[in-house]
Write an enzyme that holds these catalytic residues in place. Sequence first.
Site, PDB file in Angstrom:
ATOM      1  N   THR A   1       0.828  -1.192   0.000  1.00 18.54           N
ATOM      2  CA  THR A   1       0.000   0.000   0.000  1.00 18.54           C
ATOM      3  C   THR A   1       0.866   1.247   0.000  1.00 18.54           C
ATOM      4  OG1 THR A   1      -1.948   1.038   0.986  1.00 18.54           O
ATOM      5  CG2 THR A   1      -0.416  -0.006   2.525  1.00 18.54           C
TER       6      THR A   1
ATOM      7  N   LYS B   1       3.541   1.432  -3.867  1.00 23.82           N
ATOM      8  CA  LYS B   1       2.954   0.651  -4.966  1.00 23.82           C
ATOM      9  C   LYS B   1       3.733   0.730  -6.284  1.00 23.82           C
ATOM     10  CE  LYS B   1      -1.859   0.581  -3.437  1.00 23.82           C
ATOM     11  NZ  LYS B   1      -3.252   0.764  -3.827  1.00 23.82           N
TER      12      LYS B   1
ATOM     13  N   ASN C   1      -0.106  -3.974  -6.071  1.00 25.79           N
ATOM     14  CA  ASN C   1      -0.645  -3.995  -4.705  1.00 25.79           C
ATOM     15  C   ASN C   1      -0.611  -5.394  -4.099  1.00 25.79           C
ATOM     16  OD1 ASN C   1      -2.794  -5.295  -5.932  1.00 25.79           O
ATOM     17  ND2 ASN C   1      -4.310  -4.294  -4.637  1.00 25.79           N
TER      18      ASN C   1
HETATM   19  N1  LIG Z   1     -11.925   1.638  -1.918  1.00 23.67           N
HETATM   20  C1  LIG Z   1     -10.678   1.301  -2.130  1.00 23.67           C
HETATM   21  O1  LIG Z   1     -10.317   0.115  -2.074  1.00 23.67           O
HETATM   22  C2  LIG Z   1      -9.644   2.346  -2.476  1.00 23.67           C
HETATM   23  C3  LIG Z   1      -8.444   1.983  -3.118  1.00 23.67           C
HETATM   24  C4  LIG Z   1      -7.509   2.977  -3.447  1.00 23.67           C
HETATM   25  C5  LIG Z   1      -7.772   4.295  -3.121  1.00 23.67           C
HETATM   26  N2  LIG Z   1      -8.933   4.621  -2.486  1.00 23.67           N
HETATM   27  C6  LIG Z   1      -9.232   6.026  -2.165  1.00 23.67           C
HETATM   28  O2  LIG Z   1      -9.178   6.772  -3.375  1.00 23.67           O
HETATM   29  C7  LIG Z   1      -8.751   8.093  -3.124  1.00 23.67           C
HETATM   30  C8  LIG Z   1      -7.669   8.497  -4.110  1.00 23.67           C
HETATM   31  O3  LIG Z   1      -6.522   7.702  -3.964  1.00 23.67           O
HETATM   32  P1  LIG Z   1      -5.286   7.824  -4.995  1.00 23.67           P
HETATM   33  O4  LIG Z   1      -4.248   6.904  -4.500  1.00 23.67           O
HETATM   34  O5  LIG Z   1      -5.746   7.717  -6.401  1.00 23.67           O
HETATM   35  O6  LIG Z   1      -4.826   9.350  -4.729  1.00 23.67           O
HETATM   36  P2  LIG Z   1      -3.926  10.286  -5.653  1.00 23.67           P
HETATM   37  O7  LIG Z   1      -3.024   9.465  -6.508  1.00 23.67           O
HETATM   38  O8  LIG Z   1      -3.360  11.319  -4.758  1.00 23.67           O
HETATM   39  O9  LIG Z   1      -4.971  11.008  -6.663  1.00 23.67           O
HETATM   40  C9  LIG Z   1      -5.958  11.877  -6.167  1.00 23.67           C
HETATM   41  C10 LIG Z   1      -6.754  12.481  -7.327  1.00 23.67           C
HETATM   42  O10 LIG Z   1      -7.810  13.251  -6.744  1.00 23.67           O
HETATM   43  C11 LIG Z   1      -7.754  14.589  -7.237  1.00 23.67           C
HETATM   44  N3  LIG Z   1      -8.079  15.521  -6.137  1.00 23.67           N
HETATM   45  C12 LIG Z   1      -7.553  15.534  -4.894  1.00 23.67           C
HETATM   46  N4  LIG Z   1      -8.087  16.512  -4.150  1.00 23.67           N
HETATM   47  C13 LIG Z   1      -8.960  17.175  -4.974  1.00 23.67           C
HETATM   48  C14 LIG Z   1      -9.828  18.290  -4.804  1.00 23.67           C
HETATM   49  N5  LIG Z   1      -9.900  18.933  -3.639  1.00 23.67           N
HETATM   50  N6  LIG Z   1     -10.588  18.679  -5.854  1.00 23.67           N
HETATM   51  C15 LIG Z   1     -10.516  18.036  -7.041  1.00 23.67           C
HETATM   52  N7  LIG Z   1      -9.724  16.961  -7.271  1.00 23.67           N
HETATM   53  C16 LIG Z   1      -8.957  16.535  -6.248  1.00 23.67           C
HETATM   54  C17 LIG Z   1      -6.322  14.817  -7.708  1.00 23.67           C
HETATM   55  O11 LIG Z   1      -6.391  15.801  -8.716  1.00 23.67           O
HETATM   56  P3  LIG Z   1      -5.076  16.603  -9.212  1.00 23.67           P
HETATM   57  O12 LIG Z   1      -4.468  15.747 -10.287  1.00 23.67           O
HETATM   58  O13 LIG Z   1      -5.635  17.877  -9.731  1.00 23.67           O
HETATM   59  O14 LIG Z   1      -4.195  16.783  -8.007  1.00 23.67           O
HETATM   60  C18 LIG Z   1      -5.964  13.413  -8.233  1.00 23.67           C
HETATM   61  O15 LIG Z   1      -6.398  13.241  -9.561  1.00 23.67           O
HETATM   62  C19 LIG Z   1      -8.324   8.125  -1.648  1.00 23.67           C
HETATM   63  O16 LIG Z   1      -9.372   8.692  -0.907  1.00 23.67           O
HETATM   64  C20 LIG Z   1      -8.162   6.662  -1.303  1.00 23.67           C
HETATM   65  O17 LIG Z   1      -8.422   6.410   0.069  1.00 23.67           O
HETATM   66  C21 LIG Z   1      -9.877   3.683  -2.166  1.00 23.67           C
END
Ligand SMILES: NC(=O)c1ccc[n+]([C@@H]2O[C@H](COP(=O)([O-])OP(=O)(O)OC[C@H]3O[C@@H](n4cnc5c(N)ncnc54)[C@H](OP(=O)(O)O)[C@@H]3O)[C@@H](O)[C@H]2O)c1
Length: 286
Positions: A66, A70, A91
């Site tokens: 995690t 990753k 993962n």
């Molecule tokens: N359910 C599950 O099994 C699972 C698995 C993985 C992740 N998740 C969840 O998914 C979410 C994202 O994870 P990630 O690893 O993909 O994160 P990440 O790589 O940091 O990507 C986050 C994305 O969200 C956008 N973003 C962040 N804050 C924003 C805001 N205030 N307004 C608009 N866009 C915003 C970012 O846009 P920019 O490009 O503009 O910065 C980016 O595209 C987390 O909450 C995580 O806990 C859940």
Amino acid sequence: MITGKTNVFGIIGDPVEHSLSPGMHNAAFNSIGLDHIYVPFKVKTEELEDAINGARAMGIRGLNVTIPHKTEVIKYLDYLDIAAGLIGAVNTIEFGENGAIGHNTDGVGAIRAIEDFTPVKEKKIMVLGAGGAARAIAFQLLLSEAESLVISNRTIEKAQELKDDLIEKLDQEVIITDLGIDLEKELEDTDILINTTPIGMYPHITHKPLVTADMMHKDLIVNDIVYNPLRTGLIMEAEKAGAKTISGIKMLMYQGIESFRIWTGIEPPIDVFQSALLKEMNLEKF
Ligand SMILES: NC(=O)c1ccc[n+]([C@@H]2O[C@H](COP(=O)([O-])OP(=O)(O)OC[C@H]3O[C@@H](n4cnc5c(N)ncnc54)[C@H](OP(=O)(O)O)[C@@H]3O)[C@@H](O)[C@H]2O)c1
């Protein structure tokens, strides 16, 4: 009872203290009567290589990986499966006689969660966000023959990068938008909306979702991969619009089930994974 014959699995990351994976996997190992145990290991970035070499040396059979490892972990593995190679992130690691194989079950977990409700094949799907989770889901959606994919992101350059990669590796057209009027237009005939941004995640549960009820239609299926809280602002907006909703907890559960299958060759009982998650989260249902 743990003996010299017990097979060890685990998760590496930083932080890992609050991971829900040990509860799910240990419950499933017990229910099937496997002599396996699953342990969380906190691994700092500068110790990742040592951790993977140590896991090999100690005969650990499998690891989940995690944040923040990753992508970086790929350097220390021997092979990648197709999804992990395309996504560029791992993962799940399977340690075997031929070495360490990296898999990615995030995308397939998300698709299984959606396919409990509807097939993704031939659907128009919009993904909000272009980060790590969006990447895994976008590749898997195209591998699963989604008809068209829209990626909407705050930073359009990041959406463009993901689009370029999808076109280069899978040769399929992808639409990108920022979060403005084009997003609204594309949403009108979208079948499935998937939020992969952290908006609405605890403790920021009152942040306004990127898509609100007035932008949704009642045949839309809305999947928020944020699972803390289970009913995010986006899910509440979808309920207001009369749309179907899918909680992010299902993706978490199915990515774990897919890892379990890779390690054991057995499709584990879904109800055991589900009950273990509910217990960990102090919930009655999801
Ligand atoms: N359910 C599950 O099994 C699972 C698995 C993985 C992740 N998740 C969840 O998914 C979410 C994202 O994870 P990630 O690893 O993909 O994160 P990440 O790589 O940091 O990507 C986050 C994305 O969200 C956008 N973003 C962040 N804050 C924003 C805001 N205030 N307004 C608009 N866009 C915003 C970012 O846009 P920019 O490009 O503009 O910065 C980016 O595209 C987390 O909450 C995580 O806990 C859940």
